[in-house]
Design a protein around this motif. Structure first.
Motif, PDB file in Angstrom:
ATOM      1  N   CYS A 125      -6.338   9.801  14.118  1.00 54.47           N
ATOM      2  CA  CYS A 125      -7.544  10.347  14.669  1.00 54.47           C
ATOM      3  C   CYS A 125      -7.897  11.818  14.383  1.00 54.47           C
ATOM      4  O   CYS A 125      -9.214  11.748  14.641  1.00 54.47           O
ATOM      5  CB  CYS A 125      -6.604  10.670  16.475  1.00 54.47           C
ATOM      6  SG  CYS A 125      -6.711   9.325  17.432  1.00 54.47           S
ATOM      7  N   HIS A 126      -6.963  11.995  13.971  1.00 53.18           N
ATOM      8  CA  HIS A 126      -7.718  13.933  13.953  1.00 53.18           C
ATOM      9  C   HIS A 126      -8.894  14.603  11.831  1.00 53.18           C
ATOM     10  O   HIS A 126      -8.621  15.069  11.723  1.00 53.18           O
ATOM     11  CB  HIS A 126      -6.356  14.847  13.757  1.00 53.18           C
ATOM     12  CG  HIS A 126      -6.024  14.987  14.651  1.00 53.18           C
ATOM     13  ND1 HIS A 126      -7.059  16.156  16.249  1.00 53.18           N
ATOM     14  CD2 HIS A 126      -5.451  14.487  15.493  1.00 53.18           C
ATOM     15  CE1 HIS A 126      -6.009  15.807  17.212  1.00 53.18           C
ATOM     16  NE2 HIS A 126      -4.817  15.311  17.110  1.00 53.18           N
ATOM     17  N   CYS A 157      -0.956  10.796  12.807  1.00 53.75           N
ATOM     18  CA  CYS A 157      -2.369  11.927  13.222  1.00 53.75           C
ATOM     19  C   CYS A 157      -3.262  11.411  12.822  1.00 53.75           C
ATOM     20  O   CYS A 157      -4.595  11.758  13.027  1.00 53.75           O
ATOM     21  CB  CYS A 157      -1.417  13.303  12.964  1.00 53.75           C
ATOM     22  SG  CYS A 157       0.934  13.104  12.943  1.00 53.75           S
TER      23      CYS A 157
HETATM   24  C1  HEC Z   1      -4.921   8.961  18.891  1.00 53.67           C
HETATM   25  C2  HEC Z   1      -5.850   9.462  18.930  1.00 53.67           C
HETATM   26  C3  HEC Z   1      -4.867  10.496  18.554  1.00 53.67           C
HETATM   27  C4  HEC Z   1      -3.507  11.010  17.986  1.00 53.67           C
HETATM   28  C5  HEC Z   1      -3.056   9.648  17.379  1.00 53.67           C
HETATM   29  C6  HEC Z   1      -3.200  11.875  17.373  1.00 53.67           C
HETATM   30  N1  HEC Z   1      -3.328  12.891  17.714  1.00 53.67           N
HETATM   31 FE1  HEC Z   1      -3.620  15.126  18.036  1.00 53.67          FE
HETATM   32  N2  HEC Z   1      -5.283  15.198  19.931  1.00 53.67           N
HETATM   33  C7  HEC Z   1      -6.306  13.839  20.546  1.00 53.67           C
HETATM   34  C8  HEC Z   1      -7.292  14.125  21.657  1.00 53.67           C
HETATM   35  C9  HEC Z   1      -8.273  13.196  21.917  1.00 53.67           C
HETATM   36  C10 HEC Z   1      -6.475  16.040  21.765  1.00 53.67           C
HETATM   37  C11 HEC Z   1      -7.571  16.508  22.470  1.00 53.67           C
HETATM   38  C12 HEC Z   1      -7.050  17.061  23.813  1.00 53.67           C
HETATM   39  C13 HEC Z   1      -7.720  15.963  24.651  1.00 53.67           C
HETATM   40  O1  HEC Z   1      -8.962  16.636  24.944  1.00 53.67           O
HETATM   41  O2  HEC Z   1      -7.399  15.712  25.839  1.00 53.67           O
HETATM   42  C14 HEC Z   1      -5.795  16.114  20.545  1.00 53.67           C
HETATM   43  C15 HEC Z   1      -5.091  17.904  20.184  1.00 53.67           C
HETATM   44  C16 HEC Z   1      -4.682  17.749  18.957  1.00 53.67           C
HETATM   45  C17 HEC Z   1      -3.608  18.799  19.364  1.00 53.67           C
HETATM   46  C18 HEC Z   1      -4.690  20.340  19.714  1.00 53.67           C
HETATM   47  C19 HEC Z   1      -5.846  20.604  19.897  1.00 53.67           C
HETATM   48  C20 HEC Z   1      -6.115  20.886  18.569  1.00 53.67           C
HETATM   49  O3  HEC Z   1      -6.848  20.773  17.537  1.00 53.67           O
HETATM   50  O4  HEC Z   1      -5.837  22.062  17.918  1.00 53.67           O
HETATM   51  C21 HEC Z   1      -3.489  19.433  18.095  1.00 53.67           C
HETATM   52  C22 HEC Z   1      -2.744  19.983  17.536  1.00 53.67           C
HETATM   53  C23 HEC Z   1      -2.628  17.978  17.864  1.00 53.67           C
HETATM   54  N3  HEC Z   1      -3.624  17.042  18.759  1.00 53.67           N
HETATM   55  C24 HEC Z   1      -1.496  17.313  16.926  1.00 53.67           C
HETATM   56  C25 HEC Z   1      -1.655  15.783  16.923  1.00 53.67           C
HETATM   57  C26 HEC Z   1      -0.859  15.586  15.119  1.00 53.67           C
HETATM   58  C27 HEC Z   1       0.895  16.083  14.816  1.00 53.67           C
HETATM   59  C28 HEC Z   1      -0.809  14.433  15.476  1.00 53.67           C
HETATM   60  C29 HEC Z   1       0.176  13.645  15.308  1.00 53.67           C
HETATM   61  C30 HEC Z   1       1.675  13.635  15.569  1.00 53.67           C
HETATM   62  C31 HEC Z   1      -1.916  14.076  16.766  1.00 53.67           C
HETATM   63  N4  HEC Z   1      -2.152  15.341  17.039  1.00 53.67           N
HETATM   64  C32 HEC Z   1      -2.002  12.610  16.999  1.00 53.67           C
HETATM   65  C33 HEC Z   1      -6.318  12.306  19.909  1.00 53.67           C
HETATM   66  C34 HEC Z   1      -4.665  11.724  18.894  1.00 53.67           C
END
Ligand code: HEC
Ligand code: HEC
Length: 275
Positions: free
Chosen positions: A187-188, A184
């Protein structure tokens, strides 16, 4: 019959072409069938509602009511058209519904406005305002043709997120932290505060502790079909451990009075939780 399905199919193509390209996640199989947008003012309202769901934080109509960095589409993936991830498809057919949280029967409009206060950590827009009605129109349009089955148990539509079981689960934040770094953080951000187009997962700009995702079980259940985008293969235990790790961090506290507007701008707040 044949020409009917062709018609539906064309509707899907038209709408798919209009969907946003940024931040799209999920795969083609979880893309739902959507009817064509009708003409006239109703169609304009649907398009506006979709824009507000996509650009909640920046659109001039919704921005005043948004209190963090999240758009509705950050969690309702692909503007709520992804059938797997907190979909809006069919949702309107379940309302009015009983809400255990509000201890009232609530309308779909109530449900939408309450999300502004909790998931978006903002202010509740007035009942009947343009921002409220357009989102309501957009979500209702996504239920076109579905039979009404009001939900007597909870404010959820016919395609709710399957809930991960908590039975026998002991949260292990070390495992959660490790998985977070691997799956995660790229990205985050390591600090969870989000990077570029990727929204924050905790801190002042994330959902508050009154939001659904602030509950470990609900967050894990949302994560499984949603994250990481294009690689949604977390096991129940992995999702729960990551969820426990994410929700162990600070986020805004939900105090109802900070989120309700002046009485005169409220309409009536359809709930008994402030009594
Ligand atoms: C490739 C990039 C990427 C990865 C890797 C990724 N995310 Fe995300 N995530 C995003 C995006 C972009 C959004 C917003 C969705 C949209 O706008 O379509 C999002 C939205 C979210 C959200 C909901 C919005 C928020 O900010 O609370 C959560 C919770 C979340 N991700 C958790 C995770 C977790 C836990 C992992 C790992 C298991 C993970 N993400 C891996 C790109 C990523
Ligand atoms: C932090 C993530 C998040 C954000 C941001 C968010 N929601 Fe939600 N919302 C959820 C989750 C999770 C559910 C419960 C879905 C489930 O259990 O199937 C939900 C439920 C709903 C429901 C009820 C769905 C049903 O099946 O009856 C509506 C309507 C809704 N949200 C609208 C909105 C709108 C409109 C916005 C933006 C103003 C928004 N949400 C922002 C996470 C979020």
């Amino acid at each position: 019959m044949r020409s009917f399905s062709l018609f539906l199919c064309m509707g899907v193509l038209v709408v798919a072409a209009e969907l946003p390209s940024i931040g799209q996640v999920g795969n083609a199989s979880s893309q739902a069938k959507i009817p064509p947008i009708p003409g006239g003012a109703l169609g304009e309202s649907i398009r506006l509602g979709r824009d507000l769901v996509e650009k909640t934080t920046t659109h001039p109509l919704s921005k005043p009511y948004s209190g963090n960095a999240l758009n509705c589409t950050s969690c309702h993936l692909k503007n709520g058209t992804d059938l797997q991830a907190a979909t809006f498809i069919g949702v309107a057919s379940a309302y009015p519904a009983w809400s255990p949280r509000e201890r009232r029967v609530i309308t779909l409009e109530d449900r939408i406005l309450n999300c502004f206060m909790r998931s978006c950590n903002g202010k509740r827009p007035p009942l009947g305002s343009e921002v409220s009605v357009s989102i309501l129109t957009y979500i209702t349009w996504l239920s076109s043709g579905q039979p009404i089955r009001m939900n007597p148990d909870r404010p959820l539509g016919p395609n709710p997120l399957p809930q991960v079981s908590l039975a026998g689960f002991k949260p292990d934040q070390n495992k959660g932290s490790q998985l977070y770094s691997e799956r995660c953080a790229s990205c985050h951000g390591r600090n969870g505060l989000g990077r570029r187009m990727n929204p924050p997962l905790w801190g002042e700009r994330s959902y508050n502790d009154g939001a659904g995702l602030a509950e470990v079980q609900k967050l894990a259940s949302w994560l499984k079909p949603s994250m990481p985008p294009e690689e949604t293969d977390l096991t129940d235990d992995e999702a729960l451990n990551i969820a426990a790790f994410i929700n162990s961090h600070d986020r805004p506290k939900f105090r109802l009075k900070d989120h309700l507007p002046e009485k005169s701008e409220l309409g009536e707040y359809n709930s008994l939780i402030d009594k």
